[in-house]
Design an enzyme around this catalytic site. Sequence first.
Site, short mmCIF file in Angstrom:
data_model
loop_
_atom_site.label_atom_id
_atom_site.label_comp_id
_atom_site.label_asym_id
_atom_site.label_seq_id
_atom_site.Cartn_x
_atom_site.Cartn_y
_atom_site.Cartn_z
N SER A 142 -16.96 64.88 85.46
CA SER A 142 -16.71 63.47 85.20
C SER A 142 -15.54 62.97 86.06
CB SER A 142 -16.45 63.26 83.71
OG SER A 142 -16.50 61.90 83.36
N ASP A 269 -27.62 60.28 81.35
CA ASP A 269 -26.18 60.27 81.08
C ASP A 269 -25.77 58.87 80.62
OD1 ASP A 269 -23.35 60.14 81.29
OD2 ASP A 269 -23.34 61.69 82.83
N HIS A 298 -23.88 63.54 79.22
CA HIS A 298 -22.64 63.50 79.99
C HIS A 298 -21.83 64.76 79.69
CE1 HIS A 298 -19.54 61.53 82.37
NE2 HIS A 298 -18.65 61.97 81.48
#
Length: 326
Positions: A142, A269, A298
Amino acid sequence: MPLVSSSPYRPPFYLFNGHLQTIVPSLLREVPEVQYQRQRVETPDGDFLDLDWSRTEHVTDTLGIISHGLEGDAGRPYVRGMARALNKAGIDALAWNYRSCSGEPNRLLRAYHLGDTDDLHFVVQQAVATGRYRRVFLTGFSAGGNMTLKYLGEDATRIPREVERAAVFSVPTDLKAGSEQISRMTNRIYLNRFLKSLRLKIRQKAELLPGQLDLEGLEELSDFPQFDNRFTAPMHGFASADEYYERSSSGRYLDGIRVPTLLVNAQNDPFLAPTCFPRAAAERSPYVFLETPEEGGHVGFSEGTPDGEYYSERRAVAFLTAPVPA
């Protein structure tokens, strides 16, 4: 090329949508096997970083550096899982905590942001300077994935020769679109959790550095653009949130990457906007390998296997250690 035409990832049957694939691994996963040794290093600007090392039983000349997600730390299960997978492959792991993320507020007004590659570069330099590692791999999740891609692409000449490959997951390569995506009503549960943590750190910093931050209206900031415009951008030298997003988005730096790099973004996601799937950039680049499985959530990619290993970890190790990236 190189677009990865298909992905073998399939979630366990009970994680049947992107939200479950995101939330369950975050809340329920444990990786107790990893035991860190912490090292505090002083930064050139008078601050500090806490580095958590997980070394293999036998001496190795290969290191994997792990960069965590927004408001994460080295103790998060996805970081510990990657450290465990690297160790099993005979690779030392270094999970670094961003400024303010190791359990103690950092000293300066600045903290970290999603385009902050100077601290990542400093960590890489610290690792290389030990003289122990001939090969260095970078991994990130991320926010940490965005930092990693930007670092690799913004100035290839400053990347130490020891850095050979990278693998990143669930990366918001377009920060403006990503900030708008997570601000949607269907994602408020995630947004509120992030904002709660960020507000707490702003209050801690205001107490640590009296008179340097105005907290008026802090509780009323209801999305990332508002928070970033008010705090993140000015604290880190940006004129506005829009300038911060523009200059820090890794998508604009992909063409500059010169080491084989795997980017895995799941199509379901909930954090990623359509512009966070840089297919055209991957088609142009001989170095960026883009894999877009239909599912994964995610920073998820659970497989429900008895060994507890996740697809992201198996895929990263396979890519990083393969004779030829595939």
